[in-house]
Design a protein around this motif. Structure first.
Motif, PDB file in Angstrom:
ATOM      1  N   ASP A   1     -19.794  -2.678   0.155  1.00 41.11           N
ATOM      2  CA  ASP A   1     -18.647  -2.396  -0.713  1.00 41.11           C
ATOM      3  C   ASP A   1     -17.915  -1.134  -0.257  1.00 41.11           C
ATOM      4  O   ASP A   1     -17.997  -0.081  -0.886  1.00 41.11           O
ATOM      5  CB  ASP A   1     -19.130  -2.240  -2.156  1.00 41.11           C
ATOM      6  CG  ASP A   1     -17.968  -2.274  -3.145  1.00 41.11           C
ATOM      7  OD1 ASP A   1     -16.868  -2.690  -2.753  1.00 41.11           O
ATOM      8  OD2 ASP A   1     -18.180  -1.879  -4.309  1.00 41.11           O
ATOM      9  N   GLN A   2     -17.168  -1.253   0.842  1.00 41.90           N
ATOM     10  CA  GLN A   2     -16.373  -0.154   1.359  1.00 41.90           C
ATOM     11  C   GLN A   2     -14.900  -0.552   1.395  1.00 41.90           C
ATOM     12  O   GLN A   2     -14.576  -1.717   1.621  1.00 41.90           O
ATOM     13  CB  GLN A   2     -16.823   0.222   2.768  1.00 41.90           C
ATOM     14  CG  GLN A   2     -18.224   0.797   2.856  1.00 41.90           C
ATOM     15  CD  GLN A   2     -18.327   2.128   2.136  1.00 41.90           C
ATOM     16  OE1 GLN A   2     -17.460   2.973   2.226  1.00 41.90           O
ATOM     17  NE2 GLN A   2     -19.421   2.307   1.397  1.00 41.90           N
ATOM     18  N   PRO A   3     -13.980   0.396   1.175  1.00 40.67           N
ATOM     19  CA  PRO A   3     -12.553   0.083   1.283  1.00 40.67           C
ATOM     20  C   PRO A   3     -12.229  -0.445   2.676  1.00 40.67           C
ATOM     21  O   PRO A   3     -12.725   0.067   3.678  1.00 40.67           O
ATOM     22  CB  PRO A   3     -11.874   1.427   1.023  1.00 40.67           C
ATOM     23  CG  PRO A   3     -12.879   2.231   0.269  1.00 40.67           C
ATOM     24  CD  PRO A   3     -14.204   1.800   0.792  1.00 40.67           C
ATOM     25  N   LYS A   4     -11.401  -1.452   2.744  1.00 38.58           N
ATOM     26  CA  LYS A   4     -11.002  -2.055   4.012  1.00 38.58           C
ATOM     27  C   LYS A   4      -9.558  -1.677   4.326  1.00 38.58           C
ATOM     28  O   LYS A   4      -8.691  -2.517   4.567  1.00 38.58           O
ATOM     29  CB  LYS A   4     -11.150  -3.581   3.946  1.00 38.58           C
ATOM     30  CG  LYS A   4     -12.541  -4.072   3.556  1.00 38.58           C
ATOM     31  CD  LYS A   4     -13.623  -3.586   4.521  1.00 38.58           C
ATOM     32  CE  LYS A   4     -14.966  -4.241   4.266  1.00 38.58           C
ATOM     33  NZ  LYS A   4     -15.539  -3.922   2.959  1.00 38.58           N
ATOM     34  N   GLY A   5      -9.295  -0.395   4.296  1.00 39.43           N
ATOM     35  CA  GLY A   5      -7.949   0.094   4.559  1.00 39.43           C
ATOM     36  C   GLY A   5      -7.456   0.970   3.434  1.00 39.43           C
ATOM     37  O   GLY A   5      -8.060   1.026   2.348  1.00 39.43           O
ATOM     38  N   ILE A   6      -6.355   1.672   3.661  1.00 41.19           N
ATOM     39  CA  ILE A   6      -5.868   2.620   2.657  1.00 41.19           C
ATOM     40  C   ILE A   6      -5.240   1.936   1.457  1.00 41.19           C
ATOM     41  O   ILE A   6      -5.074   2.554   0.405  1.00 41.19           O
ATOM     42  CB  ILE A   6      -4.900   3.654   3.280  1.00 41.19           C
ATOM     43  CG1 ILE A   6      -3.655   2.976   3.856  1.00 41.19           C
ATOM     44  CG2 ILE A   6      -5.605   4.476   4.351  1.00 41.19           C
ATOM     45  CD1 ILE A   6      -2.611   3.978   4.372  1.00 41.19           C
ATOM     46  N   GLN A   7      -4.898   0.648   1.588  1.00 36.40           N
ATOM     47  CA  GLN A   7      -4.423  -0.086   0.410  1.00 36.40           C
ATOM     48  C   GLN A   7      -5.490  -0.117  -0.671  1.00 36.40           C
ATOM     49  O   GLN A   7      -5.176  -0.013  -1.867  1.00 36.40           O
ATOM     50  CB  GLN A   7      -4.033  -1.511   0.795  1.00 36.40           C
ATOM     51  CG  GLN A   7      -2.612  -1.654   1.325  1.00 36.40           C
ATOM     52  CD  GLN A   7      -2.229  -3.105   1.568  1.00 36.40           C
ATOM     53  OE1 GLN A   7      -3.088  -4.003   1.572  1.00 36.40           O
ATOM     54  NE2 GLN A   7      -0.956  -3.356   1.776  1.00 36.40           N
ATOM     55  N   ASP A   8      -6.739  -0.255  -0.281  1.00 26.10           N
ATOM     56  CA  ASP A   8      -7.829  -0.292  -1.255  1.00 26.10           C
ATOM     57  C   ASP A   8      -8.012   1.049  -1.960  1.00 26.10           C
ATOM     58  O   ASP A   8      -8.693   1.125  -2.992  1.00 26.10           O
ATOM     59  CB  ASP A   8      -9.141  -0.682  -0.574  1.00 26.10           C
ATOM     60  CG  ASP A   8      -9.180  -2.152  -0.182  1.00 26.10           C
ATOM     61  OD1 ASP A   8      -8.265  -2.895  -0.574  1.00 26.10           O
ATOM     62  OD2 ASP A   8     -10.134  -2.550   0.521  1.00 26.10           O
ATOM     63  N   LEU A   9      -7.423   2.109  -1.399  1.00 23.19           N
ATOM     64  CA  LEU A   9      -7.481   3.432  -2.024  1.00 23.19           C
ATOM     65  C   LEU A   9      -6.266   3.707  -2.895  1.00 23.19           C
ATOM     66  O   LEU A   9      -6.155   4.798  -3.467  1.00 23.19           O
ATOM     67  CB  LEU A   9      -7.588   4.515  -0.937  1.00 23.19           C
ATOM     68  CG  LEU A   9      -8.793   4.408   0.002  1.00 23.19           C
ATOM     69  CD1 LEU A   9      -8.736   5.500   1.063  1.00 23.19           C
ATOM     70  CD2 LEU A   9     -10.100   4.484  -0.768  1.00 23.19           C
ATOM     71  N   GLY A  10      -5.351   2.737  -2.979  1.00 22.68           N
ATOM     72  CA  GLY A  10      -4.189   2.888  -3.839  1.00 22.68           C
ATOM     73  C   GLY A  10      -2.898   3.230  -3.135  1.00 22.68           C
ATOM     74  O   GLY A  10      -1.881   3.466  -3.794  1.00 22.68           O
ATOM     75  N   PHE A  11      -2.899   3.245  -1.809  1.00 19.93           N
ATOM     76  CA  PHE A  11      -1.687   3.565  -1.060  1.00 19.93           C
ATOM     77  C   PHE A  11      -0.982   2.285  -0.624  1.00 19.93           C
ATOM     78  O   PHE A  11      -1.605   1.237  -0.454  1.00 19.93           O
ATOM     79  CB  PHE A  11      -2.015   4.412   0.175  1.00 19.93           C
ATOM     80  CG  PHE A  11      -2.604   5.759  -0.149  1.00 19.93           C
ATOM     81  CD1 PHE A  11      -1.784   6.835  -0.463  1.00 19.93           C
ATOM     82  CD2 PHE A  11      -3.986   5.957  -0.148  1.00 19.93           C
ATOM     83  CE1 PHE A  11      -2.316   8.078  -0.771  1.00 19.93           C
ATOM     84  CE2 PHE A  11      -4.536   7.192  -0.443  1.00 19.93           C
ATOM     85  CZ  PHE A  11      -3.696   8.258  -0.751  1.00 19.93           C
TER      86      PHE A  11
END
Length: 495
Positions: free
Chosen positions: A439-449
């Motif tokens: 369960d890791q973000p797959k890009g900065i979109q997953d961080l809200g950007f």
């Protein structure tokens, strides 16, 4: 020079050792591993052994000249289960009278902190505890800690915790020793004044409780400069701890999410320092040794630490994340973090870290799973890893051999891979590794950007001159640099 007096047999052995360090692949010598760089000189160290002091002069005109030397600096390290119990004796040996103990609210409740305090009390060492370190510190949390430190005015420091705790302790030590300094005096330029630190600090012992930052070995301290929405910090050799006590028992309480994110920091420390520009391609050459930066570029010694840390992380991080009872994997990741700290603490990092600072500083409210903190947080290791596939695809053209060596460490068969495909091959290997951690973000979109944030992220990266100057393949001129960074953020939206 002493070297000129070496006997022929000893000189031959010394040359053989140098060649082993410089030309073994992997890691390879950073100069000869850079096919795009052309040199009209031989290695300066080898020349010293061959020629003694004949014709060796100290340059005085440094304008536009490239670096010619590198330095190695790292804290003393003690590694072993249970070694935290020795910290009281260490301070007694230093004749410390009152120790400022630095930690955070979570670690303050753990056995690692209890063991450290018991060790101090056993030796009759007086102490004061600051336990309000903020995970992923802000400038205001650092200033609060500095005020505490100035008031207590201890003669030594003990940091028990992760990178945030260790970095905060370094800055407490610095600004207590320079009580009249403005907060931005020593902060990296251009966000701060970047003034050199002109005297030694008080003893600092670091006891890491996470396996990631390697801060127990380095002279670097990082925090968020809130009004600029960017991460920055102070980097100087005198900040490095006197001793790092790496006790594998202290990482057994790490949640799986913390194992993963801190391990990703190790991964990027290793890869970035291994692929940074060679030390003798950096400009300008310092006019005085005190001005030589801590981050110098890849060199034959840091390569050894960085590449070994990369191999260990690839092998042990998935195991440490998957099984909380795999103490061998946890112990090896703590060692990998320390090795990577020695590597990047001298060679430096580049684009993943430079781009991570505005990602963390511009957090819109993302809170990573598994972090028990009262505020939103993008863990540092996550913020560096989300750009890694795009970054190493981009940097590979500068040195395909090194990027292929890294891909091979991930288990890729590179025997039939073309040099021009090195970036794509390493990028795909990184994606596969990140997918495998769960369960890791797959890009900065997953961080809200989103794409509308890219221009701001680029502007937040541009001031990170200290690390961008070590980025291979990145244009030195700001206008094309903006275009390159914009493309890298765009490619990092999702992978």
């Amino acid at each position: 020079m002493v070297v000129a007096c070496v006997a022929p047999t000893a000189r031959t052995r010394a040359l053989g050792l140098l060649r082993t360090v410089q030309y073994t692949h992997p890691p390879s010598c950073p100069c000869h591993g850079q096919p795009s760089h052309h040199h009209n000189h031989k290695h300066s160290l080898t020349n010293l052994f061959k020629n003694g002091n004949r014709g060796v002069t100290t340059p005085t005109d440094h304008a536009g000249m490239k670096e010619y030397a590198f330095e190695m600096a790292a804290s003393s390290i003690r590694f072993g289960p249970g070694s935290t119990r020795e910290v009281g004796m260490d301070f007694a040996n230093m004749k410390a009278k009152k120790v400022v103990v630095v930690t955070d609210q979570t670690v303050a409740k753990l056995r690692s902190m209890g063991t450290a305090i018991e060790a101090l009390e056993k030796e009759g060492i007086k102490y004061e505890i600051f336990s309000d370190v903020r995970v992923e510190p802000k400038d205001y949390s650092i200033k609060k800690a500095i005020e505490f430190s100035k008031r207590v005015n201890g003669d030594a420091y003990l940091a028990v915790g992760g990178g945030s705790v260790m970095d905060t302790a370094k800055l407490m030590n610095l600004y207590t020793c320079f009580p009249e300094a403005d907060f931005l005096d020593f902060v990296n330029a251009p966000l701060g004044k970047g003034l050199p630190i002109t005297k030694s600090l008080r003893p600092l012992i670091c006891v890491p409780t996470t396996a990631g930052t390697g801060s127990e070995t380095t002279g670097t301290a990082i925090f968020d400069l809130v009004d600029k929405k960017a991460k920055t910090g102070v980097a100087h050799r005198v900040l490095k701890p006197t001793l790092g006590i790496c006790d594998p028992l202290n990482t057994r309480t790490m949640p799986s999410a913390v194992h993963a994110s801190s391990g990703l920091d190790v991964l990027c420390h290793a890869l970035e320092s291994y692929t940074a520009i060679p030390y003798n391609e950096r400009t300008p050459r310092p006019t005085n040794p005190i001005l030589r930066p801590a981050y110098q570029g890849a060199n034959p010694i840091s390569d050894v630490f960085s590449f070994k840390a990369l191999q260990m992380t690839i092998k042990y991080l998935p195991r440490a994340v998957r099984d909380p009872d795999d103490f061998e994997a946890q112990s090896q990741m703590l060692l990998a973090a320390t090795l990577a700290g020695v590597g990047f603490g001298n060679a430096g990092v580049h684009l993943c870290h430079g781009m991570s600072y505005p990602i963390s500083g511009g957090n819109k409210g993302y809170k990573h799973k598994g972090y028990d903190v009262p505020h939103s947080i993008i863990p540092h290791g996550v913020s560096v890893a989300v750009t890694a596939p795009a970054v190493f695809r981009f940097t590979a053209a500068s040195n395909p051999e090194r990027h292929l060596a890294a891909a091979e460490a991930f288990g890729v068969d590179i025997s039939n891979v073309r040099r021009e495909d090195a970036g794509e091959v390493l990028s795909e290997a990184l994606k596969k590794f990140l997918y495998g951690l769960g369960d890791q973000p797959k890009g900065i979109q997953d961080l809200g950007f989103n794409s509308g944030d890219i221009a701001g992220l680029v502007e937040g990266t541009i001031p990170q001159r200290r690390v961008l100057m070590l980025a291979p393949n990145l244009n030195e001129d700001v206008t094309p640099q903006r275009e390159e960074l914009s493309k890298l953020f765009e490619d990092s939206l999702a992978f």
